[in-house]
Design a protein around this motif. Structure first.
Motif, PDB file in Angstrom:
ATOM      1  N   GLY A  93       2.015  72.159   9.337  1.00 52.70           N
ATOM      2  CA  GLY A  93       0.685  72.225   8.718  1.00 52.70           C
ATOM      3  C   GLY A  93       0.344  73.601   8.156  1.00 52.70           C
ATOM      4  N   ASP A  94      -0.891  73.736   7.721  1.00 53.12           N
ATOM      5  CA  ASP A  94      -1.372  74.942   7.035  1.00 53.12           C
ATOM      6  C   ASP A  94      -1.243  76.175   7.933  1.00 53.12           C
ATOM      7  OD1 ASP A  94      -2.514  72.439   6.209  1.00 53.12           O
ATOM      8  OD2 ASP A  94      -3.885  73.541   4.906  1.00 53.12           O
ATOM      9  N   ILE A  95      -0.516  77.182   7.461  1.00 50.96           N
ATOM     10  CA  ILE A  95      -0.273  78.388   8.262  1.00 50.96           C
ATOM     11  C   ILE A  95      -1.308  79.469   7.963  1.00 50.96           C
ATOM     12  CG2 ILE A  95       1.395  80.202   8.801  1.00 50.96           C
ATOM     13  CD1 ILE A  95       3.552  78.144   7.811  1.00 50.96           C
TER      14      ILE A  95
ATOM     15  N   GLY B 164       1.841  73.692   2.456  1.00 52.05           N
ATOM     16  CA  GLY B 164       1.111  74.620   1.590  1.00 52.05           C
ATOM     17  C   GLY B 164      -0.029  75.314   2.300  1.00 52.05           C
ATOM     18  N   ASP B 165      -0.735  76.193   1.551  1.00 50.84           N
ATOM     19  CA  ASP B 165      -1.624  77.184   2.159  1.00 50.84           C
ATOM     20  C   ASP B 165      -0.843  78.003   3.178  1.00 50.84           C
ATOM     21  OD1 ASP B 165      -3.683  76.537   0.512  1.00 50.84           O
ATOM     22  OD2 ASP B 165      -5.006  75.719   2.062  1.00 50.84           O
ATOM     23  N   LEU B 166       0.210  78.613   2.681  1.00 53.53           N
ATOM     24  CA  LEU B 166       0.987  79.539   3.496  1.00 53.53           C
ATOM     25  C   LEU B 166       0.177  80.796   3.770  1.00 53.53           C
ATOM     26  CD1 LEU B 166       4.373  79.405   1.518  1.00 53.53           C
ATOM     27  CD2 LEU B 166       3.544  77.847   3.290  1.00 53.53           C
TER      28      LEU B 166
ATOM     29  N   GLY C   6      -0.465  75.020  -1.989  1.00 55.79           N
ATOM     30  CA  GLY C   6      -1.847  74.677  -1.680  1.00 55.79           C
ATOM     31  C   GLY C   6      -2.814  75.484  -2.525  1.00 55.79           C
ATOM     32  N   ASN C   7      -4.107  75.185  -2.378  1.00 55.49           N
ATOM     33  CA  ASN C   7      -5.115  75.885  -3.174  1.00 55.49           C
ATOM     34  C   ASN C   7      -5.114  77.388  -2.918  1.00 55.49           C
ATOM     35  OD1 ASN C   7      -6.097  74.689  -0.653  1.00 55.49           O
ATOM     36  ND2 ASN C   7      -8.051  75.677  -1.091  1.00 55.49           N
ATOM     37  N   HIS C   8      -4.851  77.826  -1.674  1.00 58.73           N
ATOM     38  CA  HIS C   8      -4.827  79.265  -1.415  1.00 58.73           C
ATOM     39  C   HIS C   8      -3.606  79.934  -2.037  1.00 58.73           C
ATOM     40  CE1 HIS C   8      -8.333  79.801   1.170  1.00 58.73           C
ATOM     41  NE2 HIS C   8      -8.041  78.634   1.719  1.00 58.73           N
ATOM     42  N   ASP C   9      -2.481  79.208  -2.075  1.00 58.87           N
ATOM     43  CA  ASP C   9      -1.279  79.753  -2.717  1.00 58.87           C
ATOM     44  C   ASP C   9      -1.513  79.907  -4.221  1.00 58.87           C
ATOM     45  OD1 ASP C   9       0.042  79.447  -0.162  1.00 58.87           O
ATOM     46  OD2 ASP C   9       0.204  77.313  -0.643  1.00 58.87           O
TER      47      ASP C   9
ATOM     48  N   ALA D 211       2.093  66.431  -0.249  1.00 63.53           N
ATOM     49  CA  ALA D 211       1.224  67.168  -1.169  1.00 63.53           C
ATOM     50  C   ALA D 211       0.242  67.945  -0.299  1.00 63.53           C
ATOM     51  CB  ALA D 211       0.470  66.220  -2.098  1.00 63.53           C
ATOM     52  N   HIS D 212      -0.294  69.050  -0.803  1.00 61.89           N
ATOM     53  CA  HIS D 212      -1.154  69.864   0.055  1.00 61.89           C
ATOM     54  C   HIS D 212      -2.406  69.109   0.506  1.00 61.89           C
ATOM     55  CE1 HIS D 212      -3.229  73.102   1.929  1.00 61.89           C
ATOM     56  NE2 HIS D 212      -4.231  73.013   1.076  1.00 61.89           N
ATOM     57  N   ALA D 213      -3.139  68.527  -0.468  1.00 61.92           N
ATOM     58  CA  ALA D 213      -4.405  67.865  -0.118  1.00 61.92           C
ATOM     59  C   ALA D 213      -4.293  66.346  -0.179  1.00 61.92           C
ATOM     60  CB  ALA D 213      -5.518  68.344  -1.045  1.00 61.92           C
TER      61      ALA D 213
ATOM     62  N   PHE E 214      -4.001  67.212  -6.222  1.00 64.06           N
ATOM     63  CA  PHE E 214      -2.887  67.596  -5.346  1.00 64.06           C
ATOM     64  C   PHE E 214      -3.284  68.641  -4.309  1.00 64.06           C
ATOM     65  CE2 PHE E 214       0.498  66.376  -8.678  1.00 64.06           C
ATOM     66  CZ  PHE E 214       0.978  65.315  -7.932  1.00 64.06           C
ATOM     67  N   THR E 215      -4.172  69.572  -4.678  1.00 63.05           N
ATOM     68  CA  THR E 215      -4.375  70.735  -3.799  1.00 63.05           C
ATOM     69  C   THR E 215      -5.773  70.863  -3.198  1.00 63.05           C
ATOM     70  OG1 THR E 215      -5.041  72.272  -5.586  1.00 63.05           O
ATOM     71  CG2 THR E 215      -2.665  72.047  -5.135  1.00 63.05           C
ATOM     72  N   ARG E 216      -6.760  70.059  -3.641  1.00 62.30           N
ATOM     73  CA  ARG E 216      -8.122  70.261  -3.131  1.00 62.30           C
ATOM     74  C   ARG E 216      -8.833  68.987  -2.689  1.00 62.30           C
ATOM     75  NH1 ARG E 216     -11.710  72.701  -7.297  1.00 62.30           N
ATOM     76  NH2 ARG E 216     -13.118  72.975  -5.539  1.00 62.30           N
TER      77      ARG E 216
ATOM     78  N   GLY F 152      -2.010  68.390   4.226  1.00 66.29           N
ATOM     79  CA  GLY F 152      -2.724  69.350   5.072  1.00 66.29           C
ATOM     80  C   GLY F 152      -4.148  69.487   4.568  1.00 66.29           C
ATOM     81  N   HIS F 153      -4.627  70.713   4.450  1.00 69.72           N
ATOM     82  CA  HIS F 153      -5.861  71.081   3.750  1.00 69.72           C
ATOM     83  C   HIS F 153      -7.160  70.724   4.466  1.00 69.72           C
ATOM     84  CE1 HIS F 153      -8.364  72.175   0.379  1.00 69.72           C
ATOM     85  NE2 HIS F 153      -8.860  70.972   0.259  1.00 69.72           N
ATOM     86  N   TRP F 154      -7.168  69.720   5.324  1.00 74.83           N
ATOM     87  CA  TRP F 154      -8.430  69.183   5.835  1.00 74.83           C
ATOM     88  C   TRP F 154      -8.453  69.333   7.354  1.00 74.83           C
ATOM     89  CZ3 TRP F 154     -10.467  63.808   3.817  1.00 74.83           C
ATOM     90  CH2 TRP F 154     -11.846  63.711   4.086  1.00 74.83           C
TER      91      TRP F 154
HETATM   92 MN   LIG Z   1      -6.142  74.040   1.399  1.00 68.00          MN
END
Ligand SMILES: [Mn+2]
Length: 270
Positions: A7-9, A36-38, A64-67, A119-121, A180-182, A226-228
């Protein structure tokens, strides 16, 4: 020989190392998938990206969105938010290599042998596997071209909130990227509400998680995302695997072994 999806690191490198010890990760045999969101918000984004990059063929990563936010800052398309913790990467001697490596990572990944995708989200409810693969390639083509700078200049924003096959230009690319990311909540028509976060019990009745939208065209796929963090790793929907368990918020970091869906967690207490 196992495959673990993690998951999101978000820069929580020591939690990642604890988790890899816990699963007895063996780089000569095992493969790691990252949702994602490394990076960002946590203390060691630089170490996290370097480590995953050095895994080489032993990792699969989606952005992810942060990446993407980090990449936008690296392209001078965004000045950053007050709570960002990305300067260490942006000032690193190997910044360019790390940025180049991130630009090579897709928004969507599918493994036909293991029969999982990631996918990230999430995915737009209207997308089947072929569509998701094609749209991810479309974004990667932009990220790896001279248009990347312009892409990041136009990436931010919540509209258009609904996917249509005939979307064009930056609207099209922004809409793909947001799904995909949010994405978290959608309306019954599959359009996204990108304002709302949080737990399911507080949401208006007109909204539902993207994976509960009726007639979802990807309901046949095993989807890792991940993401949520507010989901706490639970969806109640078959073939959807939520892996963000809020490590950066002091909860836990989760790995799922794809071969038997067994979950492993380490605590990220602050
Ligand atoms: Mn995210």
């Amino acid at each position: 020989m196992s495959t673990y999806a993690i998951g999101d690191i978000q820069g929580c490198f020591s939690a990642l190392q604890d988790l890899l010890k816990h699963i007895q990760f063996d780089q000569s045999k095992d493969t790691l998938w990252f949702v994602g969101d490394l990076v960002n918000r946590g203390p060691q984004s630089l170490e996290t990206v370097r480590f995953i990059k050095n895994l080489g063929a032993k990792h699969r990563t989606v952005l992810g969105n942060h990446d993407l936010h980090l990449l936008a800052m690296a392209h001078n398309a965004h000045k950053g938010w007050p709570n960002d913790r990305l300067n260490e990467i942006l000032q690193a001697p190997d910044k360019n290599e790390l940025v180049e490596w991130l630009l090579q990572q897709p928004l969507f990944y599918y493994d036909s042998e293991l029969n999982y995708c990631m996918a990230h989200a999430g995915l737009a409810p209207a997308w089947n596997l072929a569509k998701a693969e094609a749209l991810s390639k479309e974004i990667s083509g932009i990220l790896q071209s001279n248009a990347a700078q312009d892409f990041f200049n136009h990436m931010y924003g919540n509209t258009p909130d609904q996917w249509h096959d005939d979307l064009q230009g930056w609207d099209r690319l922004r809409c793909i990227t947001n799904y995909f990311t949010r994405v978290r909540f959608c309306r019954a028509d599959g359009s996204q509400d990108l304002q709302l976060k949080g737990t399911l019990d507080l949401h208006p009745k007109t909204l539902m998680p993207w994976y509960e939208v009726p007639n979802r065209q990807n309901a046949n796929l095993n989807i890792i995302f991940g993401h949520w963090a507010a989901l706490g790793g639970i969806t109640h929907t078959p073939r959807t695997f939520a892996l963000d368990t809020g490590c950066v918020w002091g909860f836990s970091l989760t790995a799922m072994r794809l071969e038997d869906q067994k979950r492993f967690q380490v605590s990220c207490g602050i």
